[in-house]
Design an enzyme around this catalytic site. Sequence first.
Site, PDB file in Angstrom:
ATOM      1  N   SER A  87      -7.359   3.560   5.492  1.00  0.00           N
ATOM      2  CA  SER A  87      -6.854   2.668   4.445  1.00  0.00           C
ATOM      3  C   SER A  87      -6.287   1.406   5.070  1.00  0.00           C
ATOM      4  O   SER A  87      -6.044   1.346   6.284  1.00  0.00           O
ATOM      5  CB  SER A  87      -5.774   3.367   3.641  1.00  0.00           C
ATOM      6  N   THR A  88      -6.030   0.422   4.232  1.00  0.00           N
ATOM      7  CA  THR A  88      -5.395  -0.825   4.675  1.00  0.00           C
ATOM      8  C   THR A  88      -4.081  -0.500   5.384  1.00  0.00           C
ATOM      9  O   THR A  88      -3.765  -1.059   6.444  1.00  0.00           O
ATOM     10  CB  THR A  88      -5.109  -1.714   3.441  1.00  0.00           C
TER      11      THR A  88
ATOM     12  N   ASP B 235       7.918 -14.443 -10.237  1.00  0.00           N
ATOM     13  CA  ASP B 235       7.941 -15.842 -10.702  1.00  0.00           C
ATOM     14  C   ASP B 235       9.067 -16.008 -11.726  1.00  0.00           C
ATOM     15  O   ASP B 235       9.004 -15.464 -12.825  1.00  0.00           O
ATOM     16  CB  ASP B 235       6.564 -16.156 -11.312  1.00  0.00           C
TER      17      ASP B 235
ATOM     18  N   HIS C 280      20.283   1.022  -0.136  1.00  0.00           N
ATOM     19  CA  HIS C 280      19.076   1.857  -0.098  1.00  0.00           C
ATOM     20  C   HIS C 280      19.294   3.232  -0.737  1.00  0.00           C
ATOM     21  O   HIS C 280      18.340   3.905  -1.130  1.00  0.00           O
ATOM     22  CB  HIS C 280      18.576   1.996   1.344  1.00  0.00           C
TER      23      HIS C 280
HETATM   24  C1  LIG Z   1       1.763   6.495   1.820  1.00  0.00           C
HETATM   25  C2  LIG Z   1       1.094   5.187   1.563  1.00  0.00           C
HETATM   26  C3  LIG Z   1       1.811   4.125   2.376  1.00  0.00           C
HETATM   27  C4  LIG Z   1      -0.368   5.338   2.065  1.00  0.00           C
HETATM   28  O1  LIG Z   1      -1.163   4.396   1.551  1.00  0.00           O
HETATM   29  P1  LIG Z   1      -2.725   4.383   1.809  1.00  0.00           P
HETATM   30  O2  LIG Z   1      -3.225   3.132   1.190  1.00  0.00           O
HETATM   31  O3  LIG Z   1      -2.992   4.619   3.217  1.00  0.00           O
HETATM   32  O4  LIG Z   1      -3.304   5.654   1.158  1.00  0.00           O
HETATM   33  P2  LIG Z   1      -3.612   6.002  -0.322  1.00  0.00           P
HETATM   34  O5  LIG Z   1      -4.380   7.261  -0.275  1.00  0.00           O
HETATM   35  O6  LIG Z   1      -2.371   5.947  -1.100  1.00  0.00           O
HETATM   36  O7  LIG Z   1      -4.618   4.842  -0.814  1.00  0.00           O
HETATM   37  C5  LIG Z   1      -5.903   4.748  -0.296  1.00  0.00           C
HETATM   38  C6  LIG Z   1      -6.747   3.773  -1.067  1.00  0.00           C
HETATM   39  O8  LIG Z   1      -6.532   3.934  -2.438  1.00  0.00           O
HETATM   40  C7  LIG Z   1      -6.371   2.673  -3.117  1.00  0.00           C
HETATM   41  N1  LIG Z   1      -5.106   2.737  -3.878  1.00  0.00           N
HETATM   42  C8  LIG Z   1      -4.537   3.880  -4.227  1.00  0.00           C
HETATM   43  N2  LIG Z   1      -3.444   3.628  -4.968  1.00  0.00           N
HETATM   44  C9  LIG Z   1      -3.298   2.305  -5.072  1.00  0.00           C
HETATM   45  C10 LIG Z   1      -2.371   1.445  -5.707  1.00  0.00           C
HETATM   46  N3  LIG Z   1      -1.353   1.910  -6.428  1.00  0.00           N
HETATM   47  N4  LIG Z   1      -2.521   0.120  -5.572  1.00  0.00           N
HETATM   48  C11 LIG Z   1      -3.546  -0.359  -4.849  1.00  0.00           C
HETATM   49  N5  LIG Z   1      -4.456   0.416  -4.233  1.00  0.00           N
HETATM   50  C12 LIG Z   1      -4.354   1.733  -4.357  1.00  0.00           C
HETATM   51  C13 LIG Z   1      -6.396   1.622  -2.072  1.00  0.00           C
HETATM   52  O9  LIG Z   1      -7.601   0.919  -2.309  1.00  0.00           O
HETATM   53  C14 LIG Z   1      -6.442   2.330  -0.746  1.00  0.00           C
HETATM   54  O10 LIG Z   1      -7.474   1.853   0.037  1.00  0.00           O
HETATM   55  P3  LIG Z   1      -7.351   0.489   0.865  1.00  0.00           P
HETATM   56  O11 LIG Z   1      -5.958   0.406   1.298  1.00  0.00           O
HETATM   57  O12 LIG Z   1      -8.273   0.601   2.004  1.00  0.00           O
HETATM   58  O13 LIG Z   1      -7.727  -0.607  -0.065  1.00  0.00           O
HETATM   59  C15 LIG Z   1       1.086   4.809   0.079  1.00  0.00           C
HETATM   60  O14 LIG Z   1       0.400   5.796  -0.663  1.00  0.00           O
HETATM   61  C16 LIG Z   1       2.469   4.632  -0.455  1.00  0.00           C
HETATM   62  O15 LIG Z   1       3.136   5.582  -0.841  1.00  0.00           O
HETATM   63  N6  LIG Z   1       2.965   3.361  -0.496  1.00  0.00           N
HETATM   64  C17 LIG Z   1       4.293   3.003  -0.927  1.00  0.00           C
HETATM   65  C18 LIG Z   1       5.275   3.180   0.203  1.00  0.00           C
HETATM   66  C19 LIG Z   1       6.659   2.663  -0.154  1.00  0.00           C
HETATM   67  O16 LIG Z   1       7.139   2.902  -1.248  1.00  0.00           O
HETATM   68  N7  LIG Z   1       7.296   1.940   0.766  1.00  0.00           N
HETATM   69  C20 LIG Z   1       8.568   1.315   0.579  1.00  0.00           C
HETATM   70  C21 LIG Z   1       9.676   2.158   1.176  1.00  0.00           C
HETATM   71  S1  LIG Z   1      11.265   1.533   0.736  1.00  0.00           S
HETATM   72  C22 LIG Z   1      11.465   0.142   1.626  1.00  0.00           C
HETATM   73  O17 LIG Z   1      10.755  -0.121   2.524  1.00  0.00           O
HETATM   74  C23 LIG Z   1      12.552  -0.747   1.219  1.00  0.00           C
HETATM   75  C24 LIG Z   1      12.062  -1.920   0.434  1.00  0.00           C
HETATM   76  O18 LIG Z   1      10.883  -2.250   0.477  1.00  0.00           O
HETATM   77  O19 LIG Z   1      12.898  -2.515  -0.289  1.00  0.00           O
END
Ligand SMILES: CC(C)(COP(=O)(O)OP(=O)(O)OC[C@H]1O[C@@H](n2cnc3c(N)ncnc32)[C@H](O)[C@@H]1OP(=O)(O)O)[C@@H](O)C(=O)NCCC(=O)NCCSC(=O)CC(=O)O
Length: 470
Positions: free
Chosen positions: A289-290, A412, A169
């Site tokens: 959000s989701t 895939d 990590h």
């Molecule tokens: C902080 C978050 C979790 C919060 O997400 P949220 O969805 O609540 O909030 P947000 O403001 O970013 O997005 C709100 C809305 O914008 C849209 N939206 C915005 N950006 C998007 C994108 N790139 N893809 C798809 N949808 C997106 C969505 O429709 C969503 O609504 P709706 O959702 O309602 O459709 C995310 O922004 C994020 O950073 N995700 C990645 C986290 C990550 O990297 N995790 C892995 C850690 S490492 C780990 O764990 C190890 C490993 O995996 O190997």
Amino acid sequence: MSGQIGCICQCPTYMDAFAALFAQATPTPEALPLTLFDLPWLRFAPVQRLFFYEISNSFETTTLLSKLKASLSVTLQRFRPLAGNITWPQHSPKPVLNYVQGDAVSLTIAESHANFHHLSSRSNFVEAKEYHPLVPQLPISHEKAAAVAFQVTVFPNGNGFSIGTSMHHAILDGKSSTMFVKSWAHICKHLGDDPSGSALPDQLKPFFDRRVVQDPAGLEPIFLNQLQNLDGPNNRSLMVTQFKSPPPDAVRGIFVITRPEIEAMKQWVSTKMAEMIKNEKQSDRPHLSTFSVTCAYTWVCLLKAEEKQTDKPDMMGFTLDCRPRFDPPIPANYFGNCIAGRVIVAERKGLLGEDGLTVVVNEISEAIKGADGDGILKRAETLLPILYSAVRSEKRSMGVAGSPRFGIYDTDFGWGRPSKVEVVSIEETGAMSLAESRDGIAGDVEVGLVLEKHHMQAFASVFAKGLQDI
Ligand SMILES: CC(C)(COP(=O)(O)OP(=O)(O)OC[C@H]1O[C@@H](n2cnc3c(N)ncnc32)[C@H](O)[C@@H]1OP(=O)(O)O)[C@@H](O)C(=O)NCCC(=O)NCCSC(=O)CC(=O)O
């Protein structure tokens, strides 16, 4: 499970003359210093994923293995640092990932006579220990830690194979690790089509330049000091910290929340919030959000299923992808860690009450909103101590691994989409794993958990009932 290891081979970073030339022409450095985003994860458990693929009766094991092996070697040309090792020499102020030409990645080839359909099905619980023979151990000692290790297991009786990945990590976050596996899959699928054998679409081309990561708040020296004092003073050990062991009867389960259920939950929470904050301005209402409703719902169901009362507060942590949150943004294909942590703390009584779900959604939403502007690295110096005390504590803290945005089911290798993907390592970290739906239904989310069997059964019932009631 009856599983036997066939062979362990080292996958070199260059295979043939062309690939070697390509490697020399690529201006990638020979060492990558760990950044402020990598350092907090130095002693964390490797992230292990398991991909299951069903294939037709006529598949040839030899062809399958040789394609996977050849494509891994080609892919490593583009991701050379992954063949290296982390060290933290006495003269070096911070740990570094070094890699030299000829470094290799461990690829284990195994054969299993376990029941492939049972292991790769989502409709039954699988004992956590059944996956252990399918994921490789990442070589880590006090002095040296490998970046990645892979295992391909063939199930001759089950018409399928699995790919197990173990990734450090401190070298890759979820976005980067997914990018690597998708690149390997892309190259494997197109092996032979493209004369260079290593062409990648833009979104899979890794960006290694560490100069885009700035540290105006001086977080690096703080993390280095915290790391050196994690197990006594002046400790430069790279050994994974002691995680609590999962219960021996732990089982794994995958639960799906559909798009309509997510929308219904948002609507329900929104109505509740409107009642709770009716005297406040509309603009103060949290963004639903989701992610926020899925994590909140899963956490609340888990606590309800546990039926334990405690006076100690409960904690949930999650990470945000920082790449798009900086101004200017860090490239989306930046390869390494670029995530920041957020923690939510709440009293169990409140979580189990009628407004528990609404309260958690609100907290998650506030935490995400707080990362806007220049808030992304606010209180970042607390991440490392909170992280390690949570994983070492006997009390479960909820974490979140993976993301429905990674498109993990698009991986895939040429034999179709995976039938199941699991984050095996959540059994150690106690996190929930998130992914988009396997069936490609837009907006559906899969939640993975590892729990004691009786707890899992209780959780399944609370989870299903709650979705019906919303
Ligand atoms: C902080 C978050 C979790 C919060 O997400 P949220 O969805 O609540 O909030 P947000 O403001 O970013 O997005 C709100 C809305 O914008 C849209 N939206 C915005 N950006 C998007 C994108 N790139 N893809 C798809 N949808 C997106 C969505 O429709 C969503 O609504 P709706 O959702 O309602 O459709 C995310 O922004 C994020 O950073 N995700 C990645 C986290 C990550 O990297 N995790 C892995 C850690 S490492 C780990 O764990 C190890 C490993 O995996 O190997």
